[in-house]
Design a protein around this motif. Structure first.
Motif, short mmCIF file in Angstrom:
data_model
loop_
_atom_site.label_atom_id
_atom_site.label_comp_id
_atom_site.label_asym_id
_atom_site.label_seq_id
_atom_site.Cartn_x
_atom_site.Cartn_y
_atom_site.Cartn_z
N ASP A 90 0.80 -1.18 0.05
CA ASP A 90 0.04 0.03 -0.02
C ASP A 90 0.85 1.21 0.01
O ASP A 90 0.58 2.19 -0.65
N ALA A 91 2.06 1.14 0.64
CA ALA A 91 3.04 2.38 0.68
C ALA A 91 3.39 2.57 -0.62
O ALA A 91 3.68 3.91 -0.85
N SER A 92 3.76 1.53 -1.37
CA SER A 92 4.50 1.62 -2.59
C SER A 92 3.40 2.36 -3.74
O SER A 92 3.74 3.08 -4.53
N VAL A 93 2.19 2.04 -3.44
CA VAL A 93 1.07 2.80 -4.38
C VAL A 93 1.06 4.21 -4.12
O VAL A 93 1.09 5.03 -5.01
N ARG A 94 1.12 4.38 -2.81
CA ARG A 94 1.08 5.92 -2.36
C ARG A 94 2.19 6.77 -2.86
O ARG A 94 2.33 7.84 -3.42
N ARG A 95 3.34 5.90 -2.63
CA ARG A 95 4.77 6.63 -3.15
C ARG A 95 4.89 6.94 -4.68
O ARG A 95 5.25 7.69 -5.29
N ALA A 96 4.01 5.89 -5.57
CA ALA A 96 3.69 6.14 -7.04
C ALA A 96 3.01 7.53 -7.26
O ALA A 96 3.25 8.20 -8.22
N THR B 191 -3.76 3.22 11.01
CA THR B 191 -3.70 3.61 9.65
C THR B 191 -3.77 2.54 8.86
O THR B 191 -3.91 2.70 7.61
N GLU B 192 -3.40 1.40 9.05
CA GLU B 192 -3.57 0.29 8.04
C GLU B 192 -4.79 -0.08 7.57
O GLU B 192 -5.78 0.02 8.42
N GLY B 193 -4.97 -0.07 6.10
CA GLY B 193 -6.26 0.00 5.45
C GLY B 193 -7.04 -1.45 5.58
O GLY B 193 -8.03 -1.54 5.66
N ARG B 194 -5.90 -2.47 5.33
CA ARG B 194 -6.71 -3.69 4.61
C ARG B 194 -7.55 -4.36 5.82
O ARG B 194 -8.43 -5.08 5.43
N LYS B 195 -6.83 -4.53 6.99
CA LYS B 195 -7.48 -5.42 8.24
C LYS B 195 -7.96 -4.46 9.10
O LYS B 195 -8.83 -5.01 10.08
#
Ligand code: IGP
Length: 256
Positions: A12-18, A89-93
């Protein structure tokens, strides 16, 4: 389970970093007003202190509460006497987000903790950019060199690390870092088993001068008293606060 939680958080962090570069997040982090003095807020006192958590769901317990307005819940926690607000702040679980943290930051004067599976510098910078004063580091999820690097970055940014442990070995690693705020989580993040007595078995090994935080498994005032008697300066509570009346529950817990 812990590995997959960390892997998901990094994805998820790598998606935000993009969408937002590290350099961008770094300048936003440096532009924030200085982080609050967390150790002063959580310093040992005559009565136990509480870190109250904004927690919608968890992998072990499923959905707990909808929390349409995390800022309003955080204000209730502040009113009820909490010393710090934790925001998952974790979104998935856990159903959280950095937007939750920013909203909470804007609404309260208390220190705010980023509770997530932090395993790279980008996530630490994001935490500061969103206004976090503290960042959770889970010893079980991080090899010592990475743990040391992230701890250093958190400190350099003026924030405080809450270093979470679940065994004597992990506690040694937290102490080796020089951590000033150490948590013992009753919940094993690989099996989700709860051991409310773990804090008591490890507390004596925590050096004096380090703030001792008992995490998880508080349902009643007796549970708070149990941790306090075992040496907790601070107790971190999620489920019992999001599923009950937050102000009334905190008042009751702080009376114990
Ligand atoms: O809801 P509880 O049992 O009061 O627990 C809160 C907190 O300790 C728990 O959410 C927690 C402790 N360490 C974590 C690490 C990741 C995610 C969650 C956690």
């Amino acid at each position: 389970m812990l590995d997959s939680l960390v892997a998901g958080a990094l994805e998820d962090a790598s998606v935000r970093r993009a969408a937002r570069s590290l350099a961008d997040v770094e300048s936003a982090a440096l532009a924030r007003p200085a982080a609050l003095d967390v150790l002063a807020h959580l310093a040992p006192a005559d009565r136990v202190k509480i870190i109250a958590e904004v927690k919608r769901s968890s992998p072990s317990r499923g959905a707990l509460a909808e929390i349409p307005d995390p800022a309003a819940l955080a204000v209730a926690y502040e009113t009820g006497g909490a010393s710090t607000i934790s925001v998952l702040t974790e979104g998935r679980k856990f159903g959280g987000s950095l937007a939750d943290l920013e909203a909470v930051r804007a609404a309260v004067k208390l220190p705010v903790l980023r509770k997530d599976f932090v395993a790279e510098a980008y996530q630490v910078l994001e935490a500061r950019a969103a206004g976090a004063d503290l960042v959770l580091l889970i010893v079980a999820a991080l090899e010592q060199p990475l743990l040391t690097e992230l701890y250093g970055l958190i400190t350099e940014l003026g924030m405080t690390a809450l270093v979470e442990t679940h065994s004597a070995d992990e506690l040694e690693r937290a102490i080796d870092l020089g951590a000033r705020l150490i948590g013992v989580n009753a919940r094993n993040l690989s099996t989700f088993e709860l051991d409310q007595n773990l804090f008591g078995t490890l507390a004596d090994r925590i050096p004096s001068g380090v703030i001792r935080v008992a995490e998880s498994a508080v349902k009643t005032p007796a549970d708070v008293a149990h941790y306090r008697a075992a040496g907790a300066d601070v107790v971190l509570i999620g489920e019992a606060l999001v599923t009950g009346d937050p102000v009334a529950t905190l008042t009751e817990f702080l009376g114990s």
